[in-house]
Design a protein around this motif. Structure first.
Motif, PDB file in Angstrom:
ATOM      1  N   GLY A 126      94.948  15.828 -32.850  1.00 37.03           N
ATOM      2  CA  GLY A 126      95.803  16.127 -31.702  1.00 37.03           C
ATOM      3  C   GLY A 126      96.289  17.561 -31.624  1.00 37.03           C
ATOM      4  N   THR A 127      95.933  18.360 -32.633  1.00 37.52           N
ATOM      5  CA  THR A 127      96.360  19.759 -32.652  1.00 37.52           C
ATOM      6  C   THR A 127      95.212  20.722 -32.389  1.00 37.52           C
ATOM      7  OG1 THR A 127      96.033  20.009 -35.042  1.00 37.52           O
ATOM      8  CG2 THR A 127      98.203  19.241 -34.290  1.00 37.52           C
ATOM      9  N   ILE A 128      93.998  20.222 -32.251  1.00 37.73           N
ATOM     10  CA  ILE A 128      92.817  21.063 -32.068  1.00 37.73           C
ATOM     11  C   ILE A 128      92.459  21.143 -30.587  1.00 37.73           C
ATOM     12  CG2 ILE A 128      90.373  21.388 -32.605  1.00 37.73           C
ATOM     13  CD1 ILE A 128      90.896  19.706 -35.165  1.00 37.73           C
ATOM     14  N   TRP A 129      92.270  22.352 -30.117  1.00 37.76           N
ATOM     15  CA  TRP A 129      91.891  22.619 -28.730  1.00 37.76           C
ATOM     16  C   TRP A 129      90.580  23.397 -28.733  1.00 37.76           C
ATOM     17  CZ3 TRP A 129      95.460  21.919 -24.437  1.00 37.76           C
ATOM     18  CH2 TRP A 129      96.660  21.310 -24.809  1.00 37.76           C
ATOM     19  N   LYS A 174      84.037  29.586 -42.522  1.00 36.06           N
ATOM     20  CA  LYS A 174      85.414  29.443 -43.024  1.00 36.06           C
ATOM     21  C   LYS A 174      86.375  29.006 -41.920  1.00 36.06           C
ATOM     22  CE  LYS A 174      85.169  32.680 -46.852  1.00 36.06           C
ATOM     23  NZ  LYS A 174      85.669  33.927 -47.424  1.00 36.06           N
ATOM     24  N   GLU A 175      86.232  29.615 -40.747  1.00 34.37           N
ATOM     25  CA  GLU A 175      87.140  29.281 -39.648  1.00 34.37           C
ATOM     26  C   GLU A 175      86.915  27.856 -39.161  1.00 34.37           C
ATOM     27  OE1 GLU A 175      87.823  32.451 -36.706  1.00 34.37           O
ATOM     28  OE2 GLU A 175      86.827  33.794 -38.126  1.00 34.37           O
ATOM     29  N   LEU A 176      85.663  27.459 -39.028  1.00 37.32           N
ATOM     30  CA  LEU A 176      85.359  26.100 -38.590  1.00 37.32           C
ATOM     31  C   LEU A 176      85.825  25.062 -39.610  1.00 37.32           C
ATOM     32  CD1 LEU A 176      84.156  24.396 -36.370  1.00 37.32           C
ATOM     33  CD2 LEU A 176      81.902  24.727 -37.397  1.00 37.32           C
ATOM     34  N   ALA A 177      85.661  25.372 -40.894  1.00 35.68           N
ATOM     35  CA  ALA A 177      86.135  24.458 -41.944  1.00 35.68           C
ATOM     36  C   ALA A 177      87.648  24.281 -41.850  1.00 35.68           C
ATOM     37  CB  ALA A 177      85.740  24.980 -43.318  1.00 35.68           C
ATOM     38  N   TYR A 178      88.368  25.374 -41.594  1.00 36.25           N
ATOM     39  CA  TYR A 178      89.824  25.288 -41.453  1.00 36.25           C
ATOM     40  C   TYR A 178      90.199  24.401 -40.256  1.00 36.25           C
ATOM     41  CZ  TYR A 178      94.652  26.495 -40.587  1.00 36.25           C
ATOM     42  OH  TYR A 178      95.998  26.402 -40.351  1.00 36.25           O
ATOM     43  N   VAL A 179      89.544  24.615 -39.138  1.00 32.91           N
ATOM     44  CA  VAL A 179      89.841  23.835 -37.928  1.00 32.91           C
ATOM     45  C   VAL A 179      89.602  22.349 -38.186  1.00 32.91           C
ATOM     46  CG1 VAL A 179      89.095  23.370 -35.558  1.00 32.91           C
ATOM     47  CG2 VAL A 179      89.424  25.729 -36.317  1.00 32.91           C
ATOM     48  N   ARG A 180      88.516  22.023 -38.820  1.00 37.47           N
ATOM     49  CA  ARG A 180      88.178  20.607 -39.069  1.00 37.47           C
ATOM     50  C   ARG A 180      89.182  19.901 -39.987  1.00 37.47           C
ATOM     51  NH1 ARG A 180      82.087  19.216 -38.493  1.00 37.47           N
ATOM     52  NH2 ARG A 180      81.472  20.784 -36.990  1.00 37.47           N
ATOM     53  N   GLY A 209      85.098  28.699 -29.305  1.00 30.95           N
ATOM     54  CA  GLY A 209      85.926  28.625 -30.492  1.00 30.95           C
ATOM     55  C   GLY A 209      87.000  27.576 -30.322  1.00 30.95           C
ATOM     56  N   TYR A 210      88.030  27.676 -31.150  1.00 26.10           N
ATOM     57  CA  TYR A 210      89.082  26.661 -31.179  1.00 26.10           C
ATOM     58  C   TYR A 210      90.455  27.309 -31.300  1.00 26.10           C
ATOM     59  CZ  TYR A 210      85.100  23.726 -32.272  1.00 26.10           C
ATOM     60  OH  TYR A 210      83.881  23.092 -32.220  1.00 26.10           O
ATOM     61  N   LEU A 211      91.451  26.566 -30.862  1.00 25.24           N
ATOM     62  CA  LEU A 211      92.849  26.905 -31.107  1.00 25.24           C
ATOM     63  C   LEU A 211      93.452  25.740 -31.882  1.00 25.24           C
ATOM     64  CD1 LEU A 211      93.907  28.231 -27.588  1.00 25.24           C
ATOM     65  CD2 LEU A 211      93.086  29.540 -29.539  1.00 25.24           C
ATOM     66  N   VAL A 212      94.419  26.051 -32.723  1.00 28.80           N
ATOM     67  CA  VAL A 212      95.137  25.021 -33.467  1.00 28.80           C
ATOM     68  C   VAL A 212      96.605  25.159 -33.108  1.00 28.80           C
ATOM     69  CG1 VAL A 212      95.767  24.156 -35.751  1.00 28.80           C
ATOM     70  CG2 VAL A 212      93.460  25.044 -35.344  1.00 28.80           C
ATOM     71  N   ALA A 213      97.210  24.059 -32.675  1.00 33.97           N
ATOM     72  CA  ALA A 213      98.603  24.086 -32.224  1.00 33.97           C
ATOM     73  C   ALA A 213      99.536  23.459 -33.262  1.00 33.97           C
ATOM     74  CB  ALA A 213      98.721  23.343 -30.897  1.00 33.97           C
ATOM     75  N   ARG A 214     100.767  23.928 -33.281  1.00 33.37           N
ATOM     76  CA  ARG A 214     101.794  23.315 -34.139  1.00 33.37           C
ATOM     77  C   ARG A 214     102.192  21.948 -33.588  1.00 33.37           C
ATOM     78  NH1 ARG A 214     103.129  28.649 -34.710  1.00 33.37           N
ATOM     79  NH2 ARG A 214     103.401  29.339 -36.858  1.00 33.37           N
ATOM     80  N   ASN A 215     102.262  21.855 -32.268  1.00 41.00           N
ATOM     81  CA  ASN A 215     102.693  20.616 -31.621  1.00 41.00           C
ATOM     82  C   ASN A 215     101.480  19.838 -31.121  1.00 41.00           C
ATOM     83  OD1 ASN A 215     105.348  21.528 -31.977  1.00 41.00           O
ATOM     84  ND2 ASN A 215     105.279  22.633 -30.045  1.00 41.00           N
ATOM     85  N   LEU A 251      91.908  35.952 -27.880  1.00 39.69           N
ATOM     86  CA  LEU A 251      93.055  35.211 -27.332  1.00 39.69           C
ATOM     87  C   LEU A 251      94.334  35.506 -28.123  1.00 39.69           C
ATOM     88  CD1 LEU A 251      91.502  31.751 -26.374  1.00 39.69           C
ATOM     89  CD2 LEU A 251      92.262  33.562 -24.839  1.00 39.69           C
ATOM     90  N   GLU A 252      94.659  36.796 -28.153  1.00 41.65           N
ATOM     91  CA  GLU A 252      95.901  37.241 -28.795  1.00 41.65           C
ATOM     92  C   GLU A 252      95.954  36.902 -30.282  1.00 41.65           C
ATOM     93  OE1 GLU A 252      99.196  35.787 -26.455  1.00 41.65           O
ATOM     94  OE2 GLU A 252      98.250  36.434 -24.587  1.00 41.65           O
ATOM     95  N   GLY A 253      94.778  36.861 -30.923  1.00 45.44           N
ATOM     96  CA  GLY A 253      94.705  36.553 -32.350  1.00 45.44           C
ATOM     97  C   GLY A 253      94.794  35.078 -32.668  1.00 45.44           C
ATOM     98  N   LEU A 254      94.646  34.224 -31.653  1.00 50.06           N
ATOM     99  CA  LEU A 254      94.824  32.782 -31.838  1.00 50.06           C
ATOM    100  C   LEU A 254      93.525  32.011 -32.029  1.00 50.06           C
ATOM    101  CD1 LEU A 254      97.509  32.248 -29.044  1.00 50.06           C
ATOM    102  CD2 LEU A 254      97.911  32.463 -31.514  1.00 50.06           C
ATOM    103  N   MET A 255      92.396  32.544 -31.537  1.00 53.52           N
ATOM    104  CA  MET A 255      91.159  31.755 -31.543  1.00 53.52           C
ATOM    105  C   MET A 255      90.486  31.763 -32.909  1.00 53.52           C
ATOM    106  SD  MET A 255      87.944  31.379 -28.930  1.00 53.52           S
ATOM    107  CE  MET A 255      87.669  33.069 -28.611  1.00 53.52           C
ATOM    108  N   PHE A 256      90.091  30.578 -33.329  1.00 48.19           N
ATOM    109  CA  PHE A 256      89.281  30.403 -34.525  1.00 48.19           C
ATOM    110  C   PHE A 256      87.836  30.342 -34.048  1.00 48.19           C
ATOM    111  CE2 PHE A 256      93.417  29.066 -35.786  1.00 48.19           C
ATOM    112  CZ  PHE A 256      93.520  29.424 -37.125  1.00 48.19           C
TER     113      PHE A 256
END
Length: 100
Positions: free
Chosen positions: A48-51, A37-43, A73-79, A27-32
């Protein structure tokens, strides 16, 4: 009730961040992905920023919740989304098929 948008609308409105742990992420380098390591970062992110990225009947659906079931996987949003809101992101081509 959900609000549905396409991927471009999602990127404009919620500004997902690049996966800094995996430069070759989907997903354009966006998906975790689901690695440790990636899951720990997402958690560590605000809820409200986790998709969550799901594949449902061959259609990629990105939902504005953290889910640990049937996910790619997951995406993390700024907003962040507003409390009590729910959104789904579906590719334009998949949206048309889903509506038929």
């Amino acid at each position: 009730m959900s609000n549905t948008m396409n991927f471009e609308q999602f990127k404009e409105r919620f500004e997902p961040i690049k996966n800094h742990l995996n430069p070759l992420a989907d997903l354009e380098g966006l998906m975790f992905h689901l690695g440790e390591k990636e899951l720990a970062y997402v958690r560590q992110q605000e809820s409200g920023t986790i998709w969550t990225v799901h594949l449902i009947d061959g259609v990629r659906v990105i939902a504005s919740v953290f889910s640990s079931v049937d996910r790619e996987g997951y995406l993390v949003a700024r907003n962040a989304i507003a409390a009590g809101s729910y959104y789904e992101v579906i590719d334009d081509d998949d949206m048309e098929e889903r509506d038929e």
